[in-house]
Structure formats: structure tokens, C-alpha cells
Design a protein around this motif. Structure first.
Motif, short mmCIF file in Angstrom:
data_model
loop_
_atom_site.label_atom_id
_atom_site.label_comp_id
_atom_site.label_asym_id
_atom_site.label_seq_id
_atom_site.Cartn_x
_atom_site.Cartn_y
_atom_site.Cartn_z
N MET A 1 0.86 -1.20 0.00
CA MET A 1 0.00 0.00 0.00
C MET A 1 0.88 1.24 0.00
O MET A 1 1.87 1.31 0.73
N SER A 2 0.54 2.23 -0.77
CA SER A 2 1.34 3.45 -0.86
C SER A 2 1.18 4.30 0.38
O SER A 2 0.24 4.15 1.15
N ALA A 3 2.10 5.25 0.55
CA ALA A 3 2.10 6.08 1.77
C ALA A 3 0.91 7.01 1.82
O ALA A 3 0.39 7.31 2.89
N VAL A 4 0.45 7.50 0.65
CA VAL A 4 -0.64 8.48 0.67
C VAL A 4 -1.94 7.91 1.21
O VAL A 4 -2.53 8.47 2.12
N PRO A 5 -2.42 6.74 0.71
CA PRO A 5 -3.64 6.17 1.27
C PRO A 5 -3.51 5.86 2.75
O PRO A 5 -4.45 6.02 3.50
N THR A 6 -2.33 5.37 3.18
CA THR A 6 -2.14 5.05 4.59
C THR A 6 -2.26 6.29 5.44
O THR A 6 -2.93 6.30 6.48
N THR A 8 -3.88 9.01 4.70
CA THR A 8 -5.28 9.45 4.68
C THR A 8 -6.11 8.62 5.64
O THR A 8 -6.94 9.14 6.39
N ALA A 9 -5.91 7.32 5.65
CA ALA A 9 -6.64 6.45 6.56
C ALA A 9 -6.33 6.80 8.01
O ALA A 9 -7.23 6.82 8.86
N HIS A 12 -8.12 10.03 8.87
CA HIS A 12 -9.56 9.82 9.05
C HIS A 12 -9.84 9.13 10.38
O HIS A 12 -10.81 9.49 11.07
N ALA A 13 -9.02 8.18 10.75
CA ALA A 13 -9.21 7.51 12.04
C ALA A 13 -9.05 8.50 13.18
O ALA A 13 -9.81 8.48 14.16
N SER A 14 -8.07 9.39 13.05
CA SER A 14 -7.86 10.41 14.08
C SER A 14 -9.03 11.38 14.16
O SER A 14 -9.48 11.75 15.25
N ALA A 195 -3.61 26.45 4.19
CA ALA A 195 -4.24 25.43 5.04
C ALA A 195 -3.34 24.20 5.18
O ALA A 195 -2.70 23.77 4.21
N ASN A 196 -3.32 23.62 6.38
CA ASN A 196 -2.49 22.44 6.59
C ASN A 196 -3.24 21.17 6.18
O ASN A 196 -4.43 21.19 5.86
N ASP A 197 -2.54 20.05 6.20
CA ASP A 197 -3.11 18.79 5.73
C ASP A 197 -4.27 18.33 6.60
O ASP A 197 -5.22 17.72 6.10
N ASP A 198 -4.19 18.59 7.90
CA ASP A 198 -5.28 18.18 8.79
C ASP A 198 -6.58 18.91 8.44
O ASP A 198 -7.66 18.32 8.44
N ALA A 199 -6.48 20.22 8.16
CA ALA A 199 -7.67 20.99 7.77
C ALA A 199 -8.24 20.46 6.46
O ALA A 199 -9.46 20.33 6.32
N ARG A 200 -7.39 20.14 5.52
CA ARG A 200 -7.86 19.61 4.24
C ARG A 200 -8.55 18.26 4.42
O ARG A 200 -9.60 18.00 3.82
N ALA A 201 -7.97 17.42 5.27
CA ALA A 201 -8.59 16.11 5.54
C ALA A 201 -9.93 16.27 6.23
O ALA A 201 -10.88 15.54 5.95
N TRP A 202 -10.02 17.24 7.13
CA TRP A 202 -11.25 17.45 7.90
C TRP A 202 -12.38 17.92 6.99
O TRP A 202 -13.52 17.46 7.10
#
Length: 301
Positions: A1-6, A8-9, A12-14, A195-202
């Protein structure tokens, strides 16, 4: 599995774990409609400090969980509640296929009744500002203060051609992309370049969970609404704030709404449309200051 999906998962869990601190609840109204919501309850805050409940209304591509950062901070000093609007989450949709703001206002009024909230500070973000403004106009005695963040004004004052075009374009996009596609392709527009990555994921996490039918009804609401006309008739305490880098409801657009409400516009540097997610410290400070100033406001006779 690539680093990006991991990654992201993991993100999302966080996010899901963070949201779980304020679990989704459901209440049935006297109208036999369900409203889903999340809450940070500050025991004794209202009676001991005179702190009014803060009620949060999300935008068209979001939901109650988007306010977790405000729950975490503001929930220490007052009761904070955020609904999943009708047609979002497990909340019953409004009956009309092409609703007006009053359809949502009726549900909001019933929800506050069911929760025993007689008076509150009401905050609306984006599309939520349309509902909040209409509610403050219809039930001024229930609103000690109306705070609008990056408000969407609606297209109700535009020509039928403009209203129909704006509506149909958004509905076509929903039909083509679906909630997950919207989240992947449209969530970037909600934030500034800083915007940081956490904001984008949220933002993606919340947008991917919209219900197509509820989103479609909200699209009709956006086409039918005229927030500026409602604000021009409101007489209570109002503030409007927007991120300087908001490209969805830019400062120039929000300035016109602030002028309709006869107030100055607050502009927050380095923040986009979902400023309360991207720049939580700055926006939570604005919310806190507004709430404290509204706590002592008397209900109109």
C-alpha cells in the motif's frame, strides 16, 4: 500500500476519534421529525455564569462534526450544540423539494423547543447563515446574537435565469460526482493555500458524508434565499466575519451583507471559506468574544 492512502486512513481515524468525543445524538420533535446533533455540554454554565447556549449551523457541504474544534474550546464555558441540518446525517429532510428558508427555520424552532432552549447565540456558516438570518428575523426573542461566518447570500434577488442556472449547475455537479467526488474535487476550494493537511482532511471527511437528497434540497434553498433582505429587517445584535482568502463568499460579497445589516465586516487574514476549520484559534476567539458580549442582551419585548 502506498504512503498516501495510509496517511489518509490514519488522518480519518484520528478525525473520527476526535469527533467521537462529541457523539451524534438524535431527538424527535413534536412534528415527528428527527434532528441529529452533537453537543458539548458545560454543566451549570448557564445558571452559574449566565452563559447562553451557542447553536451552530453548518454549510451546504458539511455537518455537525465540522465544529469539533469549537466544541473543544468553547464547551468549557458554555453549552455548544451543532445540528445536522434537515436532510443531513440522520436528520429528517424537509418536505418541500424546492424549500425556502422558512422550511428549515420551522425545524430549527422545533429543535430548540425539544431541547428546552429558550434563548441562544446563533451562528451560521455559509448556507447555515441563510437559515440563521431567517430564524433571527422570525424569532428575534430567541436570538441574543446572530454571528455569520462567510455567509452565503443566496440568489433569491437575482433573475430567474440566474437562479435556475446556479441551481442546475450545482445539481449537475452533485449528480456527476456524488458526495465522495465532491469531497475530492471541491474541498480544496473551501480553504486557503496556507491550510495544513489536517484541515484539508477534515473538510474532505465532512463533505464526503453529505446525503445527496439533502444536498439537493439545500441547493434549492440557496437558489431561493435572499439573506440581505432578511438582514436589512433584523434589529438584534449581528456580526459578520470572513476569511481574507475566501474565494466562495469573498470579502467583497460579505461586505454587501454586512452593509445590509448596518455593521462593519471582520476580515480574518490567511483563511479561506471554512475558516473555523482552517484557522480555529482566530475564529474561535471571534465566536467567544461575540458570545460573551451577547450573554447580557435582553430579549426584545
Amino acid at each position: 500500500m502506498s504512503a498516501v492512502p495510509t496517511a489518509t486512513a490514519d488522518q480519518h481515524a484520528s478525525l473520527e476519534a476526535r469527533a467521537a468525543r462529541f457523539p451524534a445524538q438524535q431527538i424527535w420533535l413534536a412534528s415527528q421529525r428527527a434532528v441529529n446533533y452533537r453537543e458539548a455540554e458545560c454543566a451549570g454554565c448557564e445558571s452559574k455564569r449566565g452563559a447562553l447556549p451557542l447553536v451552530l449551523l453548518h454549510g451546504i457541504g458539511s455537518g455537525a462534526a465540522s465544529w469539533v474544534q469549537q466544541f473543544e474550546v468553547l464547551g468549557a464555558t458554555r453549552r455548544v450544540l451543532a445540528w445536522d441540518a434537515p436532510g443531513y446525517g440522520a436528520s429528517t429532510p424537509v418536505a418541500a423539494e424546492s424549500p425556502n428558508a422558512v422550511d428549515y427555520v420551522t425545524v430549527l424552532n422545533g429543535w430548540l423547543d425539544a431541547l428546552g432552549i429558550e434563548r441562544c447565540v446563533l451562528l451560521g456558516h455559509s448556507l447555515g447563515a441563510i437559515i440563521a438570518g431567517a430564524f433571527a428575523l422570525a424569532y428575534p426573542q430567541r436570538v441574543a446574537g446572530l454571528l455569520l461566518l462567510s455567509p452565503a447570500g443566496g440568489y433569491g434577488a437575482a433573475s430567474a435565469e440566474v437562479r435556475n442556472t446556479k441551481r442546475d449547475q450545482r445539481l449537475a455537479m452533485l449528480n456527476e460526482l456524488g458526495p465522495q467526488g465532491l469531497a475530492e474535487q471541491r474541498s480544496t476550494n473551501m480553504l486557503s493555500a496556507q491550510a495544513n493537511d489536517d484541515a484539508r482532511a477534515w473538510v474532505r471527511w465532512n463533505m464526503s458524508r453529505v446525503i445527496p437528497h439533502g444536498y439537493a434540497q439545500a441547493t434549492h434553498l440557496l437558489a431561493n434565499a435572499d439573506l440581505a433582505a432578511d438582514l436589512a429587517r433584523c434589529t438584534g445584535r449581528i456580526d459578520v466575519a470572513v476569511g481574507a482568502d475566501d474565494t466562495i463568499t469573498p470579502p467583497a460579497v460579505c461586505e454587501r451583507l454586512a452593509l445590509a445589516a448596518r455593521i462593519p465586516l471582520q476580515v480574518v487574514p490567511h483563511a479561506g471559506h471554512a475558516g473555523y476549520i482552517e484557522a480555529p484559534a482566530a475564529f474561535t476567539a471571534i465566536i467567544d468574544t461575540f458570545c460573551r458580549a451577547s450573554d447580557g442582551q435582553r430579549s426584545p419585548e
